[in-house]
Design a protein around this motif. Structure first.
Motif, PDB file in Angstrom:
ATOM      1  N   PHE A   1     -16.541  -6.593   1.064  1.00 52.52           N
ATOM      2  CA  PHE A   1     -15.553  -5.438   2.341  1.00 52.52           C
ATOM      3  C   PHE A   1     -14.902  -6.040   3.025  1.00 52.52           C
ATOM      4  CE2 PHE A   1     -15.742  -3.253   6.158  1.00 52.52           C
ATOM      5  CZ  PHE A   1     -15.902  -1.849   5.542  1.00 52.52           C
ATOM      6  N   GLU A   2     -15.106  -7.108   3.616  1.00 55.60           N
ATOM      7  CA  GLU A   2     -14.176  -7.721   3.763  1.00 55.60           C
ATOM      8  C   GLU A   2     -12.774  -8.537   3.145  1.00 55.60           C
ATOM      9  OE1 GLU A   2     -11.699 -11.825   5.597  1.00 55.60           O
ATOM     10  OE2 GLU A   2     -13.967 -11.872   3.500  1.00 55.60           O
TER      11      GLU A   2
ATOM     12  N   TRP B   1      -3.040  -4.136   9.575  1.00 59.33           N
ATOM     13  CA  TRP B   1      -1.860  -3.422   9.985  1.00 59.33           C
ATOM     14  C   TRP B   1      -1.997  -3.421  12.017  1.00 59.33           C
ATOM     15  CZ3 TRP B   1       1.140   0.604   9.405  1.00 59.33           C
ATOM     16  CH2 TRP B   1       0.886   1.701  10.676  1.00 59.33           C
TER      17      TRP B   1
ATOM     18  N   SER C   1     -11.150  -6.584   1.134  1.00 58.73           N
ATOM     19  CA  SER C   1     -10.917  -4.691   0.562  1.00 58.73           C
ATOM     20  C   SER C   1     -10.488  -4.304   1.491  1.00 58.73           C
ATOM     21  CB  SER C   1     -11.358  -4.225  -0.133  1.00 58.73           C
ATOM     22  OG  SER C   1     -13.022  -4.077   0.185  1.00 58.73           O
ATOM     23  N   CYS C   2     -11.042  -3.783   2.603  1.00 60.13           N
ATOM     24  CA  CYS C   2     -11.056  -2.952   3.776  1.00 60.13           C
ATOM     25  C   CYS C   2     -10.754  -3.905   4.495  1.00 60.13           C
ATOM     26  CB  CYS C   2     -13.124  -2.810   4.004  1.00 60.13           C
ATOM     27  SG  CYS C   2     -13.034  -1.371   2.577  1.00 60.13           S
ATOM     28  N   LEU C   3     -11.199  -4.278   5.772  1.00 62.87           N
ATOM     29  CA  LEU C   3     -11.314  -5.526   6.792  1.00 62.87           C
ATOM     30  C   LEU C   3      -9.927  -6.071   6.928  1.00 62.87           C
ATOM     31  CD1 LEU C   3     -12.172  -6.131   9.724  1.00 62.87           C
ATOM     32  CD2 LEU C   3     -13.012  -7.923   9.095  1.00 62.87           C
ATOM     33  N   ARG C   4      -9.732  -6.601   5.763  1.00 61.67           N
ATOM     34  CA  ARG C   4      -7.915  -7.653   5.957  1.00 61.67           C
ATOM     35  C   ARG C   4      -7.336  -5.982   5.556  1.00 61.67           C
ATOM     36  NH1 ARG C   4      -6.507 -12.058   3.203  1.00 61.67           N
ATOM     37  NH2 ARG C   4      -3.928 -11.991   2.534  1.00 61.67           N
ATOM     38  N   PHE C   5      -7.543  -5.020   6.039  1.00 62.84           N
ATOM     39  CA  PHE C   5      -6.290  -4.345   5.547  1.00 62.84           C
ATOM     40  C   PHE C   5      -5.840  -3.929   6.873  1.00 62.84           C
ATOM     41  CE2 PHE C   5      -6.800  -4.016   0.749  1.00 62.84           C
ATOM     42  CZ  PHE C   5      -5.256  -4.676   0.681  1.00 62.84           C
ATOM     43  N   ALA C   6      -7.164  -3.770   7.333  1.00 66.76           N
ATOM     44  CA  ALA C   6      -7.077  -2.973   8.426  1.00 66.76           C
ATOM     45  C   ALA C   6      -6.487  -3.915   9.892  1.00 66.76           C
ATOM     46  CB  ALA C   6      -8.967  -2.919   9.219  1.00 66.76           C
TER      47      ALA C   6
ATOM     48  N   VAL D   1       1.252  -1.076  -0.035  1.00 66.41           N
ATOM     49  CA  VAL D   1       0.282  -0.316  -0.572  1.00 66.41           C
ATOM     50  C   VAL D   1       0.765   1.046  -0.172  1.00 66.41           C
ATOM     51  CG1 VAL D   1      -1.541   1.284   1.319  1.00 66.41           C
ATOM     52  CG2 VAL D   1      -2.041  -1.233   1.547  1.00 66.41           C
TER      53      VAL D   1
ATOM     54  N   ALA E   1     -10.141  -8.340  -5.587  1.00 63.92           N
ATOM     55  CA  ALA E   1     -11.057  -8.311  -4.485  1.00 63.92           C
ATOM     56  C   ALA E   1     -12.368  -9.317  -5.205  1.00 63.92           C
ATOM     57  CB  ALA E   1     -11.729  -6.483  -4.528  1.00 63.92           C
TER      58      ALA E   1
END
Length: 467
Positions: free
Chosen positions: A429-430, A440, A432-437, A368, A393
């Motif tokens: 959403f899982e 971290w 593309s978003c939750l995975r990257f959160a 990223v 995705a």
């Protein structure tokens, strides 16, 4: 300078293409094998072509508990409802500061007894032992000083009367046929020393008398995404690794072990936050180095229902603990890396967990940051990157949905139309978003972990809808 940037991004691009192709290929193969296995198991069930025995493997169920007053009664009642004849229940209260022990004593009419416990594994001393025999199987409660989950498990093993034991979490419940199904690999092969079961989120499910009577996705979106994640994880790598005796992790929520073998390797490591993985890898190493024939199996149809966090703060605590445990296990047994003595355990299982579990958050976050830097220096094809991300995705979402609906259909679960739509929408959403959160969260997990190595990592619990 721009030419130097171009060379850098070229090599970074090649690395990420190879990395993602490797992961995509493995995930595709895993989900395909897992789905085929579930369908085949369902077909065998319809034809009644399953292993049946008239006798039972004696099993001790060990339940470590720390401040589990909200869930402990439902967990034990689910264990008493099991369709199995020869087992016992041992609950170990690891220095709880709430009413965990009091709830147990009141709910099951337990009496304090004077029972000596043989110390075959090192653990904190017991403070009191309670027992009841008014149910179909004996239930024992051991209250001890706080020493952590691994220490509590070692106490339970010391107290176990039977040659096999099951470890499970105090916030979980078993289906009434789960014990019968998880022992089947032992009945079919004397070399089996451990069997892992399937763990599924119980948020949104209603379980009565050990049977699932209503299934639906949780109301909380974060819990819904974890349902998709759990099904993908257990359907994918677990079934594939089972094909070549390559399982190196059995979930602490539900696993069967041969007691004598666990004692031989020293039990659970008190200093590990990933005591479940550490024990399984240790069993592999011990058996390989002593040339002992062994099998570590996975029982896909033996189901344990567990609560998953509904708040991101609690989920982050859980995933930090898991990642620290993974790091500890991988580093402790790094001699497995590219070691022919361990065969596919080294070249497939260990490499997978190294590249796509332990190092993946660092690789993903680096990716990223590289994209952002490339955009800053105007060396990125934005439409291509958007298309590449969308393809990734969609591909990941399709595999997640394949795993989820395979589970639902082969387990004969009824899912409402609204839940189907919710699953389809949330899977994007899982991935593309939750995975990257969570990437971290996992990347920052190792900061300050030494001072927290014996902490249980509390998350909010809710009463389980059991009966």
């Amino acid at each position: 300078m721009k030419d130097l940037y171009q060379v850098f991004f070229q090599y970074v691009g090649i690395f990420f293409v190879l990395y993602l192709v490797g992961y995509a290929s493995f995930l595709m193969m895993s989900v395909t094998v897992g789905s085929s296995e579930l369908w085949d198991a369902k077909r065998r069930g319809k034809l009644k072509n399953e292993l049946k025995k008239d006798y039972y493997v004696p099993v001790t169920i060990v339940v470590p508990a720390h401040n589990e007053s909200v869930t402990i009664e439902a967990t034990v009642r689910s264990l008493l409802a099991l369709k199995y004849s020869l087992y016992e229940i041992v609950v170990v209260d690891d220095g709880s500061t709430d009413e965990t022990s009091d709830v147990m004593v009141r709910a099951f009419s337990m009496k304090q007894i004077a029972r000596p416990i043989q110390r075959q594994l090192k653990c904190q001393p017991e403070e009191a032992v309670f027992e009841t025999r008014i149910f179909k199987v004996p239930v024992t409660l051991i209250r001890k000083k706080n020493g952590g989950k691994a220490d509590a498990l070692n106490m339970g093993i010391n107290a176990a009367r039977y040659p096999y034991f099951i470890c499970m979490d105090a916030d979980s419940v078993l289906q009434n046929d789960s014990l019968e199904k998880i022992v089947r690999p032992v009945l079919g092969d004397d070399h089996v020393i451990a069997v892992g079961g399937t763990v599924r989120p119980c948020n949104g499910a209603v379980i009565k008398n050990g049977q699932l009577v209503k299934y639906g996705l949780p109301k909380k979106l974060l819990a819904c995404m974890q349902v998709l994640e759990y099904d993908r994880s257990f359907l994918a790598s677990r079934i594939l690794f089972d094909k070549f005796n390559g399982s190196i992790i059995i979930s602490g929520a539900f696993g069967l072990f041969k007691k004598s073998m666990v004692i031989n390797v020293g039990g659970y490591a008190a200093g590990s936050l990933g005591e479940d993985m550490e024990l399984v890898v240790k069993l592999h190493v011990f058996c390989r180095e002593h040339e002992i024939p062994y099998r570590i199996r996975y029982a896909a149809d033996a189901v344990c229902w567990t609560q998953v966090p509904e708040r991101f703060r609690d989920l982050a605590k859980q995933r930090r603990r898991w990642h620290i445990g993974l790091f500890q296990s991988m580093m402790e047994f790094k001699r497995i890396f590219f070691n022919p003595k361990y065969g596919l355990v080294s070249f497939v299982s260990y490499m997978y967990f190294l590249l796509y579990e332990l190092l993946s958050p660092y690789i993903e976050v680096f990716g990223v940051l590289t994209v952002l830097f490339a955009f800053y220096v105007d060396l990125i094809n934005v439409p291509f990157m958007i298309l590449f991300f969308l393809i990734y995705a969609v591909y990941s979402a399709v595999l997640s949905l394949t795993a989820f609906f395979s589970r639902v259909h082969t387990a004969d679960l009824e899912l409402s139309a609204s839940d189907m739509i919710k699953a389809v929408g949330l899977c994007f959403f899982e991935v593309s978003c939750l995975r990257f959160a969570l990437a971290w969260v996992r990347m920052s997990a190792l900061a300050g972990y030494r001072r927290k190595k014996n902490q249980w990592g509390r998350i909010e619990r809710k009463k389980i809808d059991f009966d």
